[in-house]
Enzyme design. Structure first.
Site, PDB file in Angstrom:
ATOM      1  CD  GLU A  46       2.038   2.147   9.994  1.00 19.31           C
ATOM      2  OE1 GLU A  46       3.056   1.486   9.767  1.00 19.31           O
ATOM      3  OE2 GLU A  46       1.139   2.311   9.175  1.00 19.31           O
ATOM      4  CG  ASP A  64       6.802   2.468   8.353  1.00 17.25           C
ATOM      5  OD1 ASP A  64       5.729   2.944   7.966  1.00 17.25           O
ATOM      6  OD2 ASP A  64       7.398   1.556   7.759  1.00 17.25           O
TER       7      ASP A  64
HETATM    8  O1  ISL Z   1      -2.374  -1.960   5.007  1.00 19.21           O
HETATM    9  C1  ISL Z   1      -1.361  -1.848   4.366  1.00 19.21           C
HETATM   10  C2  ISL Z   1      -0.679  -3.028   3.776  1.00 19.21           C
HETATM   11  O2  ISL Z   1      -1.368  -3.377   2.579  1.00 19.21           O
HETATM   12  C3  ISL Z   1      -0.819  -0.492   4.135  1.00 19.21           C
HETATM   13  O3  ISL Z   1      -1.698   0.417   4.725  1.00 19.21           O
HETATM   14  C4  ISL Z   1       0.556  -0.285   4.726  1.00 19.21           C
HETATM   15  O4  ISL Z   1       1.490  -1.092   4.067  1.00 19.21           O
HETATM   16  C5  ISL Z   1       0.656  -0.655   6.197  1.00 19.21           C
HETATM   17  O5  ISL Z   1      -0.328   0.051   6.899  1.00 19.21           O
HETATM   18  C6  ISL Z   1       2.069  -0.222   6.679  1.00 19.21           C
HETATM   19  O6  ISL Z   1       2.299   1.090   6.267  1.00 19.21           O
HETATM   20  C7  ISL Z   1       3.605   1.630   6.513  1.00 19.21           C
HETATM   21  O7  ISL Z   1       4.661   0.783   6.057  1.00 19.21           O
HETATM   22  C8  ISL Z   1       4.819   0.594   4.649  1.00 19.21           C
HETATM   23  C9  ISL Z   1       4.659   1.869   3.808  1.00 19.21           C
HETATM   24  O8  ISL Z   1       4.454   1.515   2.448  1.00 19.21           O
HETATM   25  C10 ISL Z   1       3.480   2.692   4.290  1.00 19.21           C
HETATM   26  O9  ISL Z   1       3.388   3.909   3.533  1.00 19.21           O
HETATM   27  C11 ISL Z   1       3.690   2.968   5.763  1.00 19.21           C
HETATM   28  O10 ISL Z   1       2.670   3.836   6.270  1.00 19.21           O
HETATM   29  C12 ISL Z   1       6.212   0.038   4.458  1.00 19.21           C
HETATM   30  O11 ISL Z   1       7.145   0.953   5.036  1.00 19.21           O
END
Ligand code: ISL
Ligand code: CA
Length: 555
Positions: free
Chosen positions: A263, A209
């Site tokens: 990510e 993440d």
């Molecule tokens: O683009 C984004 C920010 O507005 C969202 O798609 C997301 O916050 C970002 O891609 C990061 O996502 C990950 O971390 C977040 C969580 O809320 C998301 O579900 C997770 O996939 C914080 O842990």
């Protein structure tokens, strides 16, 4: 499956290059005990469904103990299963069920931040000289306010003042998600230990993440106005990211047979390539968000075109090069439903366009990641008011924008791009609540579950589910799709996406309702239809509205 990996002859080809991955968002997958919340026994109850579909790997969104400020992306105990989801015995049974079916499991590693209810933070906030103080990022205020102008993704400043100790702590996301201090070797050791805990239980790796954010900018200077429009590109450019990932590889991952996918939120294509380069000891794959975010400007939905989509696929393929490998996805738990975002979710066209999008995901070059429900063509939800949402990103951003943006505009934007679109429960049957729960679902089930559900589709050869299953099987038998190179045959065409894969296949996707007669370039000889449906006369291929075909060709 060829044994030599094209990048490093002599090395065996890693298993994850040939795998099809399926993301399960457990809260919305299947509720086994009637409390309206999906759970791990629910996942176990659907393993035959996933095996029949042909899934090789399951990516499970966070299953750890959490107060659910951000639906599990705020972890309170990294070694406990969330009570709503069941027990550790339920986790072990689920993993054993996957292993027995030849499937692997990767879990979500959320270590840029923890929950503010984690024992580390409870200690850290007790006093400025607490042994856990440096597990997080504490700073004195400046000029009576936060230490800098960082803004949180879920609204408000990215700093919260802790009255007890008179300092601010950093949180890129919600105040209940304090960022961990990766400069502290004790934090890195804790993360390595919790990774070993799950790997020793038989987990096959991690989706990481917002991993690019773990290295913070030295001195934490203010963002410029330009940087504030997309702070992720500053947050992801910290100086020690690659050191931390190399250390993680050396300390933990090198000792196990794993798949790791990071990510790449905020990473430039070069930095992303750096992270996945097989000659480096960092991660294996990245999620590059350029495609799913190509029609997002800040928080606003804009528009996208097929030529732009194609250009991004070619850019990603080139960026991966011989030593990288891409993920291929069009949705996840943070993005709207693929068929509503990139297809045509009108009831008359939804099944056909969902098949076209699944064909794209399963025939592009890289490892495909299907998101739960996209194998059925599940659509966005018809949200009526902001109260229908259960996502702190929607509510937090509204607190920021109220007064600057009309509620009607904000609601329209959330309806099309809000994360809850992908989090409405899986549609298993036309029973109440789509067969997801015998109770009241935590988030309403899409009213179109009566028309779009797995039980109806399991019995229909022309269903999205059947098409997806058959194409996964076809892909497994095709070296061209799993390993072949990629060439876009017509980057500029506004409706047809046609590309060559390897030496023997051409994929054609019609991204519109009008039938198209398309002439393939004369350096290709069509030998016949390998998968799908189309009328082929020489090099002229006629595709009905929202259909796709895979052609056998000779160069
Ligand atoms: O683009 C984004 C920010 O507005 C969202 O798609 C997301 O916050 C970002 O891609 C990061 O996502 C990950 O971390 C977040 C969580 O809320 C998301 O579900 C997770 O996939 C914080 O842990
Ligand atoms: Ca439940």
């Amino acid at each position: 499956m060829s044994l030599d990996d094209e990048a490093t002859p002599g090395a065996t080809r890693p298993w994850w290059k040939d795998a099809v991955v399926y993301q399960v968002y457990p809260r919305s997958f299947l509720d086994s005990n009637g409390d309206g919340i999906g759970d791990l026994p629910g996942v176990t109850a659907r393993l035959d469904y996933l095996q029949d579909l042909g899934v090789d790997v399951v990516w499970l969104s966070p299953h750890f103990d959490s107060p659910n400020a951000d639906n599990g992306y705020d972890i309170r105990d990294y070694r406990q299963v969330m009570a709503d989801f069941g027990t550790m015995a339920d986790f072990d049974a689920m993993l054993a069920g996957m292993t027995a079916r030849g499937m692997r499991l990767i879990i979500d590693l959320v270590v840029n931040h923890s929950s503010d209810e984690h024992a580390w933070f409870v200690e850290s906030r007790k006093s400025q000289d607490n042994p856990y103080r440096d597990y997080y990022i504490w700073r004195d205020g400046k000029d009576g306010g936060p230490p800098n102008n960082y803004h949180a993704f879920f609204g408000g400043p990215a700093w919260t003042l802790d009255q007890a100790t008179g300092q601010y702590y950093l949180h890129y996301f919600a105040a209940k998600q304090p960022d961990l201090n990766w400069e502290n070797p004790k934090v890195r050791d804790e993360v390595h230990d919790l990774m070993r805990f799950w790997l020793d239980k038989g987990v096959s790796g991690f989706r990481m993440d917002v991993i690019p954010f773990i290295s913070k900018q030295p001195g934490l200077p203010d963002l410029t106005p330009q940087e504030r429009r997309a702070p992720q590109f500053v947050y992801a450019a910290g100086p020690k990211l690659h050191d931390y990932l190399s250390e993680m590889r050396h300390e933990v991952l090198a000792h196990y047979d794993t798949l790791t996918v990071g990510e790449a939120f905020g990473l430039t294509p070069d930095a992303a390539q750096h992270m996945m380069d097989s000659r480096r000891s960092e991660l294996d794959l990245v999620f590059n968000f350029d495609i799913v975010r190509m029609d997002i400007d800040g928080w606003r939905k804009t528009s996208w075109t097929l030529p732009r989509l194609k250009a991004l696929y070619s850019q990603q393929d080139a960026a991966a090069g011989p030593f990288g490998w891409n993920t291929v996805f069009l949705s996840n738990h943070d993005n709207p439903r693929a068929v509503s975002h990139f297809g045509d979710d009108d009831p008359e066209w939804v099944e056909r366009s969902a098949k076209v999008l699944n064909t794209l995901i399963l025939t592009q070059r890289g490892t495909p990641f299907l998101y739960q429900g996209d194998e059925l063509g599940m659509t966005n939800y018809p949200f009526q008011t902001l109260d229908d949402f259960d996502d702190l990103e929607v509510s937090g951003r509204w607190r920021d924008l109220q007064g600057r943006v009309s509620e009607a505009e904000y609601l329209a934007n959330a309806r099309s791009m809000g994360r809850d679109n992908a989090r409405t429960p899986m549609q298993w049957t036309d029973d109440p609540h789509g067969g997801f729960t015998l109770g009241t679902p935590w988030l309403a089930v899409n009213p179109n579950a009566a028309a779009i559900n797995a039980r109806d589709q399991a019995g229909r050869a022309d269903a999205v589910l059947s098409h997806c299953r058959d194409l996964i099987a076809f892909r497994r038998g095709s070296v061209d799709l799993r390993e072949g190179d990629y060439e876009d045959l017509d980057p500029d065409h506004a409706q047809v996406f046609a590309y060559r894969r390897g030496e023997g296949l051409v994929v054609m996707l019609n991204f519109g309702r009008e039938a198209v007669a398309y002439t393939l370039p004369d350096h290709l000889t069509v030998e016949g239809v390998a998968f799908g449906e189309a009328v082929v006369e020489g090099r002229i291929v006629t595709l009905d509205g929202w259909t796709s075909v895979i052609l056998a060709i000779r160069l």
